[in-house]
Design an enzyme around this catalytic site. Structure first.
Site, PDB file in Angstrom:
ATOM      1  N   THR A 235      28.133 -15.670  28.207  1.00  0.00           N
ATOM      2  CA  THR A 235      27.738 -14.580  27.301  1.00  0.00           C
ATOM      3  C   THR A 235      26.225 -14.552  27.106  1.00  0.00           C
ATOM      4  O   THR A 235      25.709 -13.613  26.505  1.00  0.00           O
ATOM      5  CB  THR A 235      28.421 -14.727  25.919  1.00  0.00           C
ATOM      6  OG1 THR A 235      28.185 -16.069  25.452  1.00  0.00           O
ATOM      7  CG2 THR A 235      29.914 -14.459  26.009  1.00  0.00           C
TER       8      THR A 235
ATOM      9  N   TYR B  58      39.646 -21.295  20.250  1.00  0.00           N
ATOM     10  CA  TYR B  58      38.328 -21.458  19.622  1.00  0.00           C
ATOM     11  C   TYR B  58      38.423 -22.411  18.426  1.00  0.00           C
ATOM     12  O   TYR B  58      37.714 -23.418  18.365  1.00  0.00           O
ATOM     13  CB  TYR B  58      37.825 -20.089  19.180  1.00  0.00           C
ATOM     14  CG  TYR B  58      36.427 -20.072  18.594  1.00  0.00           C
ATOM     15  CD1 TYR B  58      35.309 -20.234  19.412  1.00  0.00           C
ATOM     16  CD2 TYR B  58      36.227 -19.879  17.232  1.00  0.00           C
ATOM     17  CE1 TYR B  58      34.018 -20.187  18.875  1.00  0.00           C
ATOM     18  CE2 TYR B  58      34.945 -19.842  16.690  1.00  0.00           C
ATOM     19  CZ  TYR B  58      33.853 -19.998  17.518  1.00  0.00           C
ATOM     20  OH  TYR B  58      32.585 -19.954  16.982  1.00  0.00           O
TER      21      TYR B  58
HETATM   22  P1  NAD Z   1      26.799 -16.466  22.092  1.00  0.00           P
HETATM   23  O1  NAD Z   1      28.066 -16.125  22.792  1.00  0.00           O
HETATM   24  O2  NAD Z   1      25.720 -15.433  22.028  1.00  0.00           O
HETATM   25  O3  NAD Z   1      26.142 -17.791  22.683  1.00  0.00           O
HETATM   26  C1  NAD Z   1      26.877 -18.812  23.304  1.00  0.00           C
HETATM   27  C2  NAD Z   1      26.081 -19.313  24.486  1.00  0.00           C
HETATM   28  O4  NAD Z   1      26.785 -20.398  25.106  1.00  0.00           O
HETATM   29  C3  NAD Z   1      25.898 -18.247  25.575  1.00  0.00           C
HETATM   30  O5  NAD Z   1      24.557 -18.249  26.023  1.00  0.00           O
HETATM   31  C4  NAD Z   1      26.850 -18.695  26.673  1.00  0.00           C
HETATM   32  O6  NAD Z   1      26.468 -18.248  27.958  1.00  0.00           O
HETATM   33  C5  NAD Z   1      26.788 -20.202  26.502  1.00  0.00           C
HETATM   34  N1  NAD Z   1      27.961 -20.884  27.064  1.00  0.00           N
HETATM   35  C6  NAD Z   1      29.275 -20.570  26.895  1.00  0.00           C
HETATM   36  N2  NAD Z   1      30.061 -21.428  27.563  1.00  0.00           N
HETATM   37  C7  NAD Z   1      29.226 -22.317  28.185  1.00  0.00           C
HETATM   38  C8  NAD Z   1      29.424 -23.435  29.030  1.00  0.00           C
HETATM   39  N3  NAD Z   1      30.669 -23.824  29.387  1.00  0.00           N
HETATM   40  N4  NAD Z   1      28.352 -24.103  29.489  1.00  0.00           N
HETATM   41  C9  NAD Z   1      27.100 -23.729  29.148  1.00  0.00           C
HETATM   42  N5  NAD Z   1      26.838 -22.669  28.352  1.00  0.00           N
HETATM   43  C10 NAD Z   1      27.892 -21.979  27.867  1.00  0.00           C
HETATM   44  O7  NAD Z   1      27.229 -16.926  20.605  1.00  0.00           O
HETATM   45  P2  NAD Z   1      26.321 -17.322  19.354  1.00  0.00           P
HETATM   46  O8  NAD Z   1      26.663 -16.408  18.247  1.00  0.00           O
HETATM   47  O9  NAD Z   1      24.898 -17.475  19.740  1.00  0.00           O
HETATM   48  O10 NAD Z   1      26.940 -18.744  18.986  1.00  0.00           O
HETATM   49  C11 NAD Z   1      26.271 -19.949  19.294  1.00  0.00           C
HETATM   50  C12 NAD Z   1      27.076 -21.126  18.763  1.00  0.00           C
HETATM   51  O11 NAD Z   1      27.223 -21.039  17.340  1.00  0.00           O
HETATM   52  C13 NAD Z   1      28.504 -21.204  19.340  1.00  0.00           C
HETATM   53  O12 NAD Z   1      28.837 -22.560  19.542  1.00  0.00           O
HETATM   54  C14 NAD Z   1      29.349 -20.633  18.229  1.00  0.00           C
HETATM   55  O13 NAD Z   1      30.664 -21.132  18.263  1.00  0.00           O
HETATM   56  C15 NAD Z   1      28.598 -21.090  16.997  1.00  0.00           C
HETATM   57  N6  NAD Z   1      28.876 -20.202  15.862  1.00  0.00           N
HETATM   58  C16 NAD Z   1      28.316 -18.953  15.804  1.00  0.00           C
HETATM   59  C17 NAD Z   1      28.634 -18.110  14.741  1.00  0.00           C
HETATM   60  C18 NAD Z   1      28.042 -16.733  14.634  1.00  0.00           C
HETATM   61  O14 NAD Z   1      28.448 -15.991  13.750  1.00  0.00           O
HETATM   62  N7  NAD Z   1      27.084 -16.339  15.455  1.00  0.00           N
HETATM   63  C19 NAD Z   1      29.522 -18.538  13.749  1.00  0.00           C
HETATM   64  C20 NAD Z   1      30.079 -19.811  13.857  1.00  0.00           C
HETATM   65  C21 NAD Z   1      29.736 -20.642  14.911  1.00  0.00           C
END
Ligand code: NAD
Ligand code: UDP
Length: 314
Positions: free
Chosen positions: A36, A144
């Protein structure tokens, strides 16, 4: 100067974190598999000699000398994490094992981006860290939720068994510039729909609630958490207690965009939590009085400006 690894660094939150850590004089290694994530989000950092980009999947081991690790790799939007649920579980679980193994080997401090989803569809409101949650282990969100819950267990046990210096934060719904128009989460969906005068898609009756945090408030909490003493591991909630229904969110976004969109009502996805609000007492106590300072309308205004530029090709 510290050398810091950010997994998921080309994602929404990760790209802001890389930028902030570089700004504070650190050397930053961004690791991402671009599921993503997008290069566009970190393009402006590529000229910085203290920034390195690695295309790597966190489910595979990786060895590098670093002082700190922020483990963010994992798709966060239901649309994306449900696309390949087994991969989502592997990312959370094997990703945690690989990064904890690395932290153990090089004696790095490691922070896990956990989530309010560990509370599931909560029966306790607001949610404090001592609530164990209400998660359906076999539902469509479980890849998740349970992946993140297992990762928390791995973190706590690597600390207990191997003395790894760990930190766990539970992030509540966070939004801001650099979200993707097709991310699928509610704030980006409503803003894009409102700007294009398309129907606003309310799932269910729109009376379910979420508490929305602007991305800079999250970063401040994250960085402060990483800097706490080794005896403080968390988990600690990082979120904005301001709680809104999806109907309220839609009407605020329509007002701020001057949109002519209509609301349409679509079925509520299975296991969609009815309410969510962080209790941030612990964060305030342990993170030097941290609390979110960006109100919803201010954060939305900035996010709308970003999407407006993106959609008009500026
Ligand atoms: P996002 O999807 O924009 O970012 C996730 C990133 O992880 C992406 O760049 C994706 O390419 C990378 N990724 C996914 N699978 C991977 C893998 N197997 N190996 C290497 N890279 C991988 O999401 P975000 O909103 O930036 O979230 C970032 C983190 O924060 C995540 O762990 C998410 O669970 C956590 N989080 C976010 C929120 C929110 O509201 N934004 C809330 C709770 C937790
Ligand atoms: N939602 C909605 N319309 C959309 C996208 C999401 O009404 O176009 C709802 C969704 O059903 C949920 C809330 O908004 O109740 C937040 O969804 P999101 O996917 O952003 O976050 P999460 O459910 O993971 O907290």
């Amino acid at each position: 100067m510290k050398r810091v690894l950010v997994t998921g660094g080309a994602g929404f939150v990760g790209s802001h974190l890389c930028e902030r850590l570089l700004g504070e004089g650190n050397e930053v290694i961004c690791m991402d598999n671009f599921f993503t994530g997008k290069k566009r989000k970190i393009l402006h950092l590529l000229d910085n000699p203290y920034f390195e980009l690695i295309r790597h999947d966190v489910t595979m081991p990786y060895f590098i000398e670093v002082d700190e690790i922020y483990n963010l790799a994992c798709p966060a939007s239901p649309v994306h994490y449900q696309y390949n649920p087994i991969k989502t579980i592997k990312t959370s679980v094997m990703g945690a094992i690989n990064m904890l193994g690395l932290a153990k080997r090089v004696k790095a401090k490691i922070l896990q981006a956990s989530t309010s989803e560990v509370y599931g569809d909560p029966t306790v409101h607001p949610q404090s860290e001592d609530y164990w949650g209400h998660v359906n282990p076999i539902g469509i969100r479980s890849c998740y939720d349970e992946g993140k819950r297992c990762a928390e267990s791995l973190f706590i046990n690597y600390r207990a068994q191997n003395n790894v210096r760990i930190k766990i934060i539970r992030i509540f719904n966070t939004y801001g510039p650099r979200m993707e128009p097709d991310d699928g989460r509610v704030v980006s969906n409503f803003i894009v729909q409102a700007l294009q005068n398309r129907d606003i898609t309310i799932f269910g009756d729109g009376r379910q609630t979420r508490s929305f945090q602007y991305v800079t408030d999250l970063l401040e909490g994250m960085v402060r958490m990483m800097a706490t003493d080794d005896d403080f591991t968390g988990p600690v909630n990082i979120g904005n207690p301001g709680e809104f229904t999806m109907l309220e969110l839609a009407s605020t976004i329509m007002e701020l965009t001057g949109s002519r969109s209509k609301l349409i009502f679509l079925p509520l996805p299975a296991d969609d939590p009815m309410q969510r609000q962080p209790d941030i007492t612990l964060a305030r106590e342990r993170l030097d009085g941290w609390y979110p300072v960006v109100p919803l309308t201010e954060g939305l205004t900035k996010t709308i400006a970003y999407f407006d530029d993106l959609l008009s090709g500026k």
